[in-house]
Enzyme design. Structure first.
Site, PDB file in Angstrom:
ATOM      1  CG  ASN A 188     -30.337   8.460  57.623  1.00  0.00           C
ATOM      2  OD1 ASN A 188     -29.487   8.396  56.737  1.00  0.00           O
ATOM      3  ND2 ASN A 188     -31.466   9.153  57.475  1.00  0.00           N
TER       4      ASN A 188
ATOM      5  NE  ARG B 173     -28.273   3.431  50.043  1.00  0.00           N
ATOM      6  CZ  ARG B 173     -27.729   2.528  49.213  1.00  0.00           C
ATOM      7  NH1 ARG B 173     -27.256   2.898  48.048  1.00  0.00           N
ATOM      8  NH2 ARG B 173     -27.686   1.255  49.555  1.00  0.00           N
TER       9      ARG B 173
ATOM     10  CG  ASP C 184     -28.962  12.254  55.080  1.00  0.00           C
ATOM     11  OD1 ASP C 184     -29.646  11.402  55.682  1.00  0.00           O
ATOM     12  OD2 ASP C 184     -28.163  11.975  54.162  1.00  0.00           O
TER      13      ASP C 184
ATOM     14  NE  ARG D 122     -36.341  -0.436  63.641  1.00  0.00           N
ATOM     15  CZ  ARG D 122     -36.591   0.768  63.119  1.00  0.00           C
ATOM     16  NH1 ARG D 122     -35.995   1.851  63.592  1.00  0.00           N
ATOM     17  NH2 ARG D 122     -37.452   0.906  62.137  1.00  0.00           N
TER      18      ARG D 122
ATOM     19  CG  ASP E 168     -34.756   4.655  62.055  1.00  0.00           C
ATOM     20  OD1 ASP E 168     -35.862   4.098  62.047  1.00  0.00           O
ATOM     21  OD2 ASP E 168     -34.564   5.820  61.621  1.00  0.00           O
TER      22      ASP E 168
ATOM     23  CD  GLU F 198     -36.968   1.136  58.803  1.00  0.00           C
ATOM     24  OE1 GLU F 198     -38.161   1.360  58.579  1.00  0.00           O
ATOM     25  OE2 GLU F 198     -36.101   2.044  58.780  1.00  0.00           O
TER      26      GLU F 198
ATOM     27  NE  ARG G   3     -39.785  -6.038  65.065  1.00  0.00           N
ATOM     28  CZ  ARG G   3     -39.313  -5.117  64.232  1.00  0.00           C
ATOM     29  NH1 ARG G   3     -38.229  -4.431  64.544  1.00  0.00           N
ATOM     30  NH2 ARG G   3     -39.889  -4.898  63.066  1.00  0.00           N
TER      31      ARG G   3
HETATM   32  C1  AAO Z   1     -42.126  13.337  60.809  1.00  0.00           C
HETATM   33  C2  AAO Z   1     -43.331  13.833  60.027  1.00  0.00           C
HETATM   34  C3  AAO Z   1     -42.882  14.306  58.659  1.00  0.00           C
HETATM   35  C4  AAO Z   1     -41.806  15.376  58.802  1.00  0.00           C
HETATM   36  C5  AAO Z   1     -40.644  14.798  59.604  1.00  0.00           C
HETATM   37  C6  AAO Z   1     -39.528  15.811  59.849  1.00  0.00           C
HETATM   38  O1  AAO Z   1     -44.276  12.787  59.894  1.00  0.00           O
HETATM   39  O2  AAO Z   1     -44.008  14.854  57.987  1.00  0.00           O
HETATM   40  O3  AAO Z   1     -41.347  15.759  57.526  1.00  0.00           O
HETATM   41  O4  AAO Z   1     -41.138  14.344  60.870  1.00  0.00           O
HETATM   42  O5  AAO Z   1     -40.011  16.875  60.547  1.00  0.00           O
HETATM   43  C7  AAO Z   1     -40.943   8.309  61.833  1.00  0.00           C
HETATM   44  C8  AAO Z   1     -42.292   8.633  61.211  1.00  0.00           C
HETATM   45  C9  AAO Z   1     -42.205   9.833  60.305  1.00  0.00           C
HETATM   46  C10 AAO Z   1     -41.609  11.002  61.058  1.00  0.00           C
HETATM   47  C11 AAO Z   1     -40.203  10.581  61.480  1.00  0.00           C
HETATM   48  C12 AAO Z   1     -39.455  11.688  62.215  1.00  0.00           C
HETATM   49  O6  AAO Z   1     -42.718   7.500  60.468  1.00  0.00           O
HETATM   50  O7  AAO Z   1     -43.536  10.175  59.919  1.00  0.00           O
HETATM   51  O8  AAO Z   1     -41.558  12.152  60.213  1.00  0.00           O
HETATM   52  O9  AAO Z   1     -40.342   9.464  62.386  1.00  0.00           O
HETATM   53  O10 AAO Z   1     -40.143  12.110  63.315  1.00  0.00           O
HETATM   54  C13 AAO Z   1     -39.149   5.264  54.697  1.00  0.00           C
HETATM   55  C14 AAO Z   1     -37.796   4.822  55.225  1.00  0.00           C
HETATM   56  C15 AAO Z   1     -37.883   4.054  56.522  1.00  0.00           C
HETATM   57  C16 AAO Z   1     -38.759   4.784  57.537  1.00  0.00           C
HETATM   58  C17 AAO Z   1     -40.105   5.014  56.901  1.00  0.00           C
HETATM   59  C18 AAO Z   1     -41.078   5.727  57.840  1.00  0.00           C
HETATM   60  O11 AAO Z   1     -37.136   4.056  54.231  1.00  0.00           O
HETATM   61  O12 AAO Z   1     -36.585   3.941  57.024  1.00  0.00           O
HETATM   62  O13 AAO Z   1     -39.941   5.824  55.717  1.00  0.00           O
HETATM   63  N1  AAO Z   1     -38.863   4.073  58.807  1.00  0.00           N
HETATM   64  C19 AAO Z   1     -38.004   4.455  59.956  1.00  0.00           C
HETATM   65  C20 AAO Z   1     -38.735   4.361  61.282  1.00  0.00           C
HETATM   66  C21 AAO Z   1     -39.783   5.420  61.368  1.00  0.00           C
HETATM   67  C22 AAO Z   1     -39.141   6.792  61.365  1.00  0.00           C
HETATM   68  C23 AAO Z   1     -37.933   6.868  60.533  1.00  0.00           C
HETATM   69  C24 AAO Z   1     -37.413   5.799  59.849  1.00  0.00           C
HETATM   70  C25 AAO Z   1     -37.147   8.112  60.599  1.00  0.00           C
HETATM   71  O14 AAO Z   1     -39.214   3.075  61.465  1.00  0.00           O
HETATM   72  O15 AAO Z   1     -40.615   5.279  62.504  1.00  0.00           O
HETATM   73  O16 AAO Z   1     -40.078   7.774  60.853  1.00  0.00           O
HETATM   74  O17 AAO Z   1     -36.269   7.964  61.709  1.00  0.00           O
HETATM   75  C26 AAO Z   1     -41.534   3.498  50.378  1.00  0.00           C
HETATM   76  C27 AAO Z   1     -40.068   3.189  50.576  1.00  0.00           C
HETATM   77  C28 AAO Z   1     -39.682   3.106  52.018  1.00  0.00           C
HETATM   78  C29 AAO Z   1     -40.151   4.339  52.752  1.00  0.00           C
HETATM   79  C30 AAO Z   1     -41.654   4.506  52.553  1.00  0.00           C
HETATM   80  C31 AAO Z   1     -42.134   5.779  53.245  1.00  0.00           C
HETATM   81  O18 AAO Z   1     -42.324   2.351  50.751  1.00  0.00           O
HETATM   82  O19 AAO Z   1     -39.773   1.956  49.965  1.00  0.00           O
HETATM   83  O20 AAO Z   1     -38.283   3.021  52.109  1.00  0.00           O
HETATM   84  O21 AAO Z   1     -39.862   4.177  54.139  1.00  0.00           O
HETATM   85  O22 AAO Z   1     -41.944   4.585  51.168  1.00  0.00           O
HETATM   86  O23 AAO Z   1     -43.498   5.690  53.390  1.00  0.00           O
HETATM   87  C32 AAO Z   1     -45.594   0.556  48.863  1.00  0.00           C
HETATM   88  C33 AAO Z   1     -44.193   0.307  48.345  1.00  0.00           C
HETATM   89  C34 AAO Z   1     -43.182   0.586  49.429  1.00  0.00           C
HETATM   90  C35 AAO Z   1     -43.346   2.002  49.812  1.00  0.00           C
HETATM   91  C36 AAO Z   1     -44.713   2.133  50.366  1.00  0.00           C
HETATM   92  C37 AAO Z   1     -45.008   3.505  50.854  1.00  0.00           C
HETATM   93  O24 AAO Z   1     -45.955  -0.369  49.863  1.00  0.00           O
HETATM   94  O25 AAO Z   1     -44.097  -1.006  47.908  1.00  0.00           O
HETATM   95  O26 AAO Z   1     -41.884   0.345  49.001  1.00  0.00           O
HETATM   96  O27 AAO Z   1     -45.682   1.826  49.388  1.00  0.00           O
HETATM   97  O28 AAO Z   1     -45.825   3.395  51.995  1.00  0.00           O
END
Ligand code: AAO
Length: 544
Positions: free
Chosen positions: A147, A205, A214, A242, A244, A280, A384
């Site tokens: 992405n 998106r 992006d 998987r 991401d 994901e 998993r």
């Molecule tokens: C890091 C730093 C950031 C910095 C960035 C760029 O932490 O501060 O800005 O670098 O310099 C991982 C880490 C991130 C990290 C990133 C890059 O988790 O902290 O950022 O690597 O190094 C969304 C996405 C989902 C994503 C998730 C983390 O939709 O795709 O955020 N997961 C994948 C990977 C993950 C990775 C990335 C993507 C990026 O598995 O390891 O990030 O490659 C809502 C939304 C979700 C959203 C969450 C975010 O969720 O629905 O889509 O996920 O918010 O927290 C309730 C709601 C639920 C909500 C949730 C919030 O439960 O019902 O919907 O609250 O927790």
């Protein structure tokens, strides 16, 4: 047409594209070409729902942050012999290297390019691992970060895992190459350029996820570079991906990329076999983007499964285990054939991506083992298992201050190997949940009962439940605060079985509890709520 589609969904498991298309042709020779093309396309998508596991194996393990050399050894010495079907590996491509915080695990989610050297090892080590795992029937699934590239604030220089120069400021990634033309910023309509509101599908998106540059996946050039990267891995022998952050990519762009993917390497996979795709998408409800937009393209992570199972085993919000009689689609989850399920993942176990206090992890080992066993015993989804490293968890006001900490490492930031102790556990901070006896034995249980229906349900209308899988396996849980003493119909042939939770069958001996099943299939279960593991499981191969 709908019933035909349903029927085909059942038939498609373990068939390849050509077989599926010919099935359609044969069963509907007189239908119009339009219907044929529709179904052929549908079949193509479904093929990517098949994990392509070998020898009837049914569970995947995520060896989070493991080095390739350790995964290769683990396939040979443990995963193959114990019936694991595959490994989800951490991202293999070049990523940013960060000093502040020092080498966080999440630096690997910030690609610099598609050269194959990472914190887990170089391209030769990757190839060696893929070969050795395939040779013992264990598949490799790659965590594909397509992405975005690194964060917009990632600076400029050679602080990258293969030492390649890049510039986040100029959006210049010469090893691919991607330049500023290949990013989405002109399409994003938020002030910050980041996603500010998950209620707006366009910004989810077209804007930056947490500041990550992006990619413009509508561009043919960008699609081609991403597909080349994935195809290189397919040709090396991986079984799938998987993918991401799929919520942040348009389904049409993903379809175009998946459509360019090669068939799997037929050194290890049948001719025409398609890569397994699991995407994901975090969908706990309440947002415009749902998993339904992605299920025709491949499987999708079912986050509701993880969130709800945690609440149930913790008995929060008045939840009871007995309510899980209709677990699966009956709980509003996506259809069985589309789901990848897990108790925790690398994000939500530390409060990232839909993490929360309800998520069960190795930190709550008693409940965790029960929840993982429940998942592995239940027919819903492709399962998993998580395999973690320990970190200095430090929770202040509900937030873990150390949620960034990387894997066990040497002073220079390089990842430590995984040492195996004499008792088969792992050392040096590697948790190795997948080696825990209860979890390892439930992976075998799932293989033994594969294809059998959910059967012989029993519950006490509280937190004691039991269910079987046809006549091949039976499991009983006591998550109440009192003892359980019941006689249940197991559906199993009469005989003495070894409980694979308190011990296991070794030769003709049982190291745990023994369960006597009568000629009528009934057995007596006594489980104290104070037992270390208040659950019991028996299966056809644990018969003494
Ligand atoms: C890091 C730093 C950031 C910095 C960035 C760029 O932490 O501060 O800005 O670098 O310099 C991982 C880490 C991130 C990290 C990133 C890059 O988790 O902290 O950022 O690597 O190094 C969304 C996405 C989902 C994503 C998730 C983390 O939709 O795709 O955020 N997961 C994948 C990977 C993950 C990775 C990335 C993507 C990026 O598995 O390891 O990030 O490659 C809502 C939304 C979700 C959203 C969450 C975010 O969720 O629905 O889509 O996920 O918010 O927290 C309730 C709601 C639920 C909500 C949730 C919030 O439960 O019902 O919907 O609250 O927790």
């Amino acid at each position: 047409m709908l019933s035909l589609v349903k029927r085909r969904e059942k038939m498609c498991i373990n068939t390849n594209v050509e077989q599926q298309v010919s099935v359609v042709l044969l069963s509907h020779p007189g239908k119009s070409m339009r219907v044929f093309i529709l179904l052929a396309l549908f079949g193509l998508g479904l093929a990517q729902h098949n994990p392509q596991t070998k020898h009837g194996r049914t569970a995947i393990v995520h060896l989070f942050e493991w080095r390739w050399a350790d995964i290769a050894a683990e396939c040979e010495r443990f995963l193959g012999p114990n019936g694991y079907g595959g490994v989800q590996i951490s991202p293999p491509n070049e990523h940013i290297v960060l000093n502040s915080p020092f080498r966080p695990w999440w630096q690997r989610y910030q690609p610099i390019g598609y050269n194959l050297c990472s914190r887990s090892g170089n391209e030769n080590e990757l190839r060696d691992m893929i070969t050795r795992c395939n040779n013992v029937g264990v598949n490799i699934y790659v965590d594909a970060i397509i992405n975005h590239m690194c964060g917009a604030g990632g600076g400029e220089g050679t602080h990258s895992s293969c030492g390649s120069w890049f510039s986040a400021n100029k959006k210049d990634f010469p090893t691919v190459p991607f330049t500023h033309w290949d990013f989405n910023d002109h399409k994003c309509r938020t002030g910050s350029g980041n996603i500010e509101n998950y209620g707006d599908a366009n910004q989810v998106r077209d804007c930056r996820l947490v500041g990550l540059l992006d990619l413009a996946l509508e561009k043919d050039y960008v699609r081609g570079k991403v597909a080349d990267f994935m195809n290189k891995l397919i040709d090396m022998g991986v079984a799938g991906f998987r993918v991401d952050a799929c919520k942040h990519m348009w389904p049409g762009d993903l379809a175009a990329i998946y459509g360019r993917l090669h068939n799997l390497n037929n050194k290890w996979f049948p001719g025409g076999a398609r890569p397994f795709i699991f995407q994901e998408v975090i969908d706990l409800g309440g947002e415009p983007i749902t998993t339904r937009e992605y299920t025709h393209l491949g499987r999708v992570t079912e986050f509701k499964f993880s969130a709800r199972l945690g609440t149930i085993f913790r008995k929060w919000n008045g939840e009871k285990l007995s309510y899980t009689k209709t677990w699966g689609e009956g709980w509003g989850f996506m259809s069985n054939g589309n789901a990848v399920v897990f108790v925790d993942n690398h994000d939500n176990q530390r409060g990232h991506g839909a993490g929360g206090a309800s998520i069960l992890t190795f930190w709550d080992s008693k409940l965790y083992k029960m929840a993982v066993a429940y998942m592995l015993a239940h027919p819903y989804g492709v399962t998993r298992v998580m395999s973690s490293f320990r970190w200095n968890r430090h929770i202040v006001n509900g937030k873990d201050q150390n949620d960034w900490m990387g894997p066990p490492s040497h002073g220079d930031g390089s990842t430590k190997p995984v040492p195996i102790n004499p008792d088969q556990t792992c050392g040096d901070g590697w948790v190795c949940e997948h080696r825990w006896r209860q979890i390892k034995n439930m992976v075998a249980f799932r293989n033994v009962v594969n294809g059998q229906p959910h059967s012989n349900w029993w519950d006490n209308q509280s937190n004691q439940v039991a269910f079987g899988r046809g006549n091949r396996g039976f499991i009983v849980f006591n998550n109440d605060d009192w003892d359980m003493d019941v006689t249940l119909n197991t559906g199993m042939p009469g005989g003495t079985y070894c409980d694979v939770i308190s011990g296991q069958k070794e030769g003709s001996r049982c190291t745990g509890k023994q369960i006597n099943v009568g000629g009528d299939g009934r057995a007596h279960f006594r489980i104290s709520n104070r037992d270390e593991d208040p659950f019991v499981a028996i299966h056809a191969d644990s018969k003494l």
